[in-house]
Motif scaffolding. Structure first.
Motif, short mmCIF file in Angstrom:
data_model
loop_
_atom_site.label_atom_id
_atom_site.label_comp_id
_atom_site.label_asym_id
_atom_site.label_seq_id
_atom_site.Cartn_x
_atom_site.Cartn_y
_atom_site.Cartn_z
N TRP A 120 10.14 -9.73 1.40
CA TRP A 120 10.50 -9.48 0.00
C TRP A 120 9.29 -9.86 -0.83
O TRP A 120 8.66 -10.88 -0.55
N ALA A 121 8.99 -9.06 -1.81
CA ALA A 121 7.81 -9.36 -2.64
C ALA A 121 8.23 -9.81 -4.03
O ALA A 121 9.24 -9.34 -4.57
N ASP A 122 7.44 -10.74 -4.60
CA ASP A 122 7.71 -11.19 -5.98
C ASP A 122 7.51 -10.02 -6.96
O ASP A 122 6.73 -9.10 -6.68
N PRO A 123 8.20 -10.04 -8.10
CA PRO A 123 8.19 -8.87 -8.99
C PRO A 123 6.80 -8.48 -9.50
O PRO A 123 6.54 -7.30 -9.72
N ASP A 124 5.90 -9.46 -9.67
CA ASP A 124 4.58 -9.11 -10.20
C ASP A 124 3.80 -8.23 -9.23
O ASP A 124 2.88 -7.51 -9.63
N LEU A 125 4.17 -8.28 -7.94
CA LEU A 125 3.44 -7.46 -6.95
C LEU A 125 3.87 -5.99 -6.99
O LEU A 125 3.23 -5.14 -6.36
N ALA A 126 4.95 -5.72 -7.73
CA ALA A 126 5.41 -4.32 -7.82
C ALA A 126 4.36 -3.45 -8.52
O ALA A 126 4.36 -2.23 -8.37
N GLU A 127 3.46 -4.09 -9.27
CA GLU A 127 2.37 -3.34 -9.92
C GLU A 127 1.39 -2.81 -8.86
O GLU A 127 0.71 -1.82 -9.08
N THR A 128 1.31 -3.51 -7.74
CA THR A 128 0.29 -3.21 -6.72
C THR A 128 0.86 -2.46 -5.51
O THR A 128 0.20 -1.58 -4.95
N GLY A 139 -5.25 -12.90 2.28
CA GLY A 139 -5.50 -11.64 1.59
C GLY A 139 -4.61 -10.53 2.15
O GLY A 139 -4.31 -10.53 3.35
N ALA A 140 -4.22 -9.62 1.29
CA ALA A 140 -3.36 -8.50 1.74
C ALA A 140 -4.00 -7.17 1.35
O ALA A 140 -4.56 -7.03 0.26
N ARG A 141 -3.94 -6.22 2.30
CA ARG A 141 -4.43 -4.86 2.03
C ARG A 141 -3.29 -3.90 2.33
O ARG A 141 -2.43 -4.19 3.18
N VAL A 142 -3.33 -2.76 1.68
CA VAL A 142 -2.34 -1.73 2.01
C VAL A 142 -2.85 -0.98 3.24
O VAL A 142 -4.04 -0.61 3.30
N ASP A 143 -1.97 -0.81 4.20
CA ASP A 143 -2.35 -0.09 5.43
C ASP A 143 -2.76 1.34 5.05
O ASP A 143 -1.99 2.07 4.41
N GLY A 144 -3.98 1.72 5.40
CA GLY A 144 -4.47 3.06 5.07
C GLY A 144 -5.12 3.12 3.71
O GLY A 144 -5.64 4.17 3.31
N GLY A 145 -5.09 2.01 2.96
CA GLY A 145 -5.71 2.01 1.63
C GLY A 145 -7.17 1.58 1.70
O GLY A 145 -7.74 1.44 2.78
N ASP A 146 -7.73 1.37 0.51
CA ASP A 146 -9.13 0.96 0.41
C ASP A 146 -9.29 -0.45 0.99
O ASP A 146 -8.58 -1.36 0.59
N GLU A 147 -10.20 -0.61 1.91
CA GLU A 147 -10.44 -1.90 2.58
C GLU A 147 -10.83 -2.99 1.59
O GLU A 147 -10.60 -4.17 1.81
N ARG A 148 -11.49 -2.53 0.47
CA ARG A 148 -11.98 -3.53 -0.49
C ARG A 148 -10.89 -4.00 -1.46
O ARG A 148 -11.07 -4.95 -2.20
N GLU A 149 -9.76 -3.30 -1.45
CA GLU A 149 -8.64 -3.68 -2.34
C GLU A 149 -7.86 -4.83 -1.73
O GLU A 149 -6.89 -4.62 -1.01
N LEU A 150 -8.34 -6.03 -1.96
CA LEU A 150 -7.73 -7.20 -1.33
C LEU A 150 -6.99 -8.02 -2.40
O LEU A 150 -7.57 -8.38 -3.42
N GLU A 151 -5.71 -8.26 -2.14
CA GLU A 151 -4.89 -9.03 -3.09
C GLU A 151 -4.56 -10.39 -2.48
O GLU A 151 -4.20 -10.47 -1.29
N SER A 152 -4.73 -11.44 -3.25
CA SER A 152 -4.39 -12.77 -2.71
C SER A 152 -2.88 -12.98 -2.82
O SER A 152 -2.30 -12.83 -3.90
N VAL A 153 -2.25 -13.27 -1.70
CA VAL A 153 -0.79 -13.48 -1.70
C VAL A 153 -0.46 -14.76 -0.94
O VAL A 153 -1.28 -15.28 -0.19
N ALA A 154 0.76 -15.24 -1.18
CA ALA A 154 1.25 -16.40 -0.42
C ALA A 154 2.43 -15.92 0.42
O ALA A 154 3.43 -15.44 -0.14
#
Lengths: 369, 238
Positions: A134-142, A97-112
């Motif tokens: 480097w992040a895949d293009p679909d993650l640019a939404e997040t 799971g990935a969270r943005v540092d300083g973001g909402d703790e509950r906003e967890l995105e599954s990544v590989a």
């Protein structure tokens, strides 16, 4: 044949029901294909993106990266077996799971998180610096470039260096890092699975042009406790991929069968309606072949119109579905195959009218019958 | 035209249809010649064999026995394929229900003959022929009209034009006036006579309509598959 095309042009209403039905079938068929390709991309994109032809697992790994361990010594032995036939690079993968540092703790995105040595397709040649991804293009939404992400239970910090080009990568939901970053995050998130400095989950073998993949794979596995698969075989070995392929394949097959039945029923009905006209044409010297060719041409034309609308709708759907929201991919080859199969269904479906056309007796045109 | 002066010669023609365990004799011992330029009215009750005779003369069916020559060409032993070509190039048909192709214009209904297979002429020649026929039939200004936009008489004229497209030796008319009122029927009968005589084309007209027998050169009566009487007109009405 000109007669058949003129009827299509001048009496389009007669073919409206068949065209609408076949258009819905074409959309369903191509949308299913897009979903299958999207699902396959998200599940297998990381493998397809690999620059090599072979993937080496440890022999007890059941052909999965998750269960595979190749330490430094084994890697040297594999390199020896490959010899001058190609180059070898390590890979590793970790889902978390990935969270943005300083973001909402509950906003967890599954990544590989994927570690690599030899750049996969769409990635810059040089691996990113330690703790950068480097992040895949679909993650640019997040996420945004420069953002710090916290990965896994260990809250391992990585920074998004940038996003990959949409058209260049077939992968979804992936963060691409150096093997060192991958090992560091693995050790922090799953201390029990931590790997030594030289250890990787698998090896990608990039062969020289003239090298035969089967021979090299046999040489590697003959000399080492490994299992070497081609990329295609490795993709099929991913749990669920074969079942997914087969399930979608069956649904697509049934949809094509329905298209065939629709064409067969519609043109059989149309042929029955035209029996007296066909009898007149036969009495005037039309061959069965000429009349039947007209039926096939009409079936093909109606089906190709439906398929063209299906292609346009599928491309439109591909562009309007937000990246990452639905696994959907528009593959030109898939669309071409769908159109081809629909055309085949049209020809086979219309062939059911052949017997009826052949049995029309021109004598029926005489005598007011 | 044939060297022997006949558009049609039928000698000892017999047609038998197998029906369950028995045979139905539709035609028996038909001897009939139709001279070039001759208009023959074929009359008889329903089931007498008029239609069978017409279909054999037009190369749609083959006789069980006997010989059939059209324009000097013996078609008795032709294969189905050869008969198809023969019908396309040597004879014309005008059907009872007219049966124009509903989505084709008057001109295209004439040109359809050339679209069914090779006729040995170019598309431009075919178009010229179609326009010429439409002109002669008084339909030049209706060439681009669909059948739905034509009156009953105009449709009948288009059907005659279609039958004449391949310059046939013989044209078969199947009850050409049965669906028309008496006034229109009269016009059509006149038209058939004028067009056939003008072109020197022979015609067999299957009919129940007494008016036609007055316009025909000869009336052939057929009963139970046999010709019972040949009645020659003293002077056909012009």
């Amino acid at each position: 044949m000109r007669l058949a095309l003129r009827e299509l042009r001048r009496q389009p209403g007669r073919f409206a029901v068949a065209t609408v039905t076949l258009t819905l079938i074409a959309i369903l068929l191509m949308f299913l294909g897009g979903l299958l390709d999207g699902l396959l991309q998200s599940a297998t994109g990381a493998y397809r993106a690999q620059p090599g032809q072979l993937i080496v697992y440890s022999d007890t790994a059941n052909d999965t990266l998750a269960g595979s361990r190749i330490d430094g010594d084994l890697r040297v032995q594999v390199e020896d077996a490959v010899g001058g036939a190609g180059v070898v690079g390590g890979i590793g993968e970790l889902t978390l799971g990935a969270r943005v540092d300083g973001g909402d703790e509950r906003e967890l995105e599954s990544v590989a998180l994927r570690g690599y040595e030899i750049a996969p397709a769409g990635l810059p040649d040089a691996a990113p610096a330690l703790r950068e991804v480097w992040a895949d293009p679909d993650l640019a939404e997040t996420y945004e470039a420069g953002q710090t992400l916290l990965l896994g239970p260990g809250r391992s910090e990585v920074t998004v260096a940038g996003f990959l080009d949409d058209s260049a990568t077939p992968s979804l939901g992936g963060l691409w890092a150096s093997l060192d970053t991958w090992r560091a995050v693995l050790a922090e998130s799953r201390p029990g699975s931590a790997m030594g400095e030289e250890t990787v989950q698998g090896l990608v073998v990039v062969l020289e042009d003239e090298a035969a993949a089967a021979d090299v794979a046999a040489a590697i596995d003959g000399a080492n406790p490994t299992r070497t698969l081609t990329i295609d075989d490795a993709v099929l070995a991913i749990p669920g991929v074969e079942a997914q392929n087969s399930t979608f394949g069956q649904i697509i097959g049934v949809t094509l069968a329905i298209a065939l039945v629709v064409v067969a029923l519609f043109f059989a009905l149309l042929t029955v309606e035209r029996l007296s006209l066909y009898a007149v044409l036969k009495a005037m010297g039309a061959k069965t072949r000429t009349i039947f060719a007209g039926v096939v041409v009409q079936a093909l034309a109606v089906t190709l119109i439906a398929a063209a609308i299906g292609v346009a709708m599928t491309i439109g759907a591909g562009q309007s579905i937000p990246a990452g929201s639905l696994p959907f991919a528009v593959e030109p080859a898939r669309l071409a195959i769908s159109v081809g199969f629909m055309a085949l269904a049209a020809v086979v479906g219309s062939a059911f009218s052949l017997r009826r056309v052949a049995r029309i007796d021109p004598a029926e045109a005489i005598g007011g019958n | 035209m044939s060297k022997d002066g006949f558009a049609l010669q039928m000698q000892g023609v017999r047609k038998v249809y197998p029906m369950a365990d028995q045979e139905v004799v539709a035609l028996d011992g038909i001897e009939m010649d139709v001279a070039e330029d001759e208009i023959v009215a074929l009359v008889g009750p329903s089931g007498s064999g008029k239609t069978t005779l017409c279909t054999i003369a037009g190369g749609i069916l083959t006789p069980t026995d006997g010989r059939v020559r059209v324009g000097g060409e013996d078609i008795t032993d032709y294969s189905a394929k050869k008969l198809t070509e023969f019908r396309r190039t040597r004879v014309g048909f005008v059907f009872q229900a007219v049966n124009l192709v509903p989505f084709l214009t008057a001109r295209e209904n004439l040109l359809v003959v050339d679209e069914l297979g090779p006729t040995g002429r170019s598309r431009s020649d075919a178009r010229r022929r179609a326009d010429q026929l439409l002109e002669e039939l008084g339909l030049a200004d209706r060439a681009n009209n669909l059948p739905g936009q034509l009156s009953g008489g105009q449709k009948q004229r288009v059907a005659i034009g279609r039958a004449l497209m391949n310059s046939p030796e013989l044209v078969m008319f199947d009850e050409p006036t049965s669906a028309l009122d008496s006034k229109l029927g009269d016009q059509v009968v006149h038209l058939i006579r004028d067009e056939m005589k003008q072109r020197g084309t022979s015609a067999i007209i299957v009919t129940h309509d007494e008016r036609i027998t007055h316009y025909a050169d000869r009336t052939v009566h057929i009963t139970d598959g046999r010709i019972t009487d040949h009645e020659y007109a003293a002077a056909a009405v012009g």
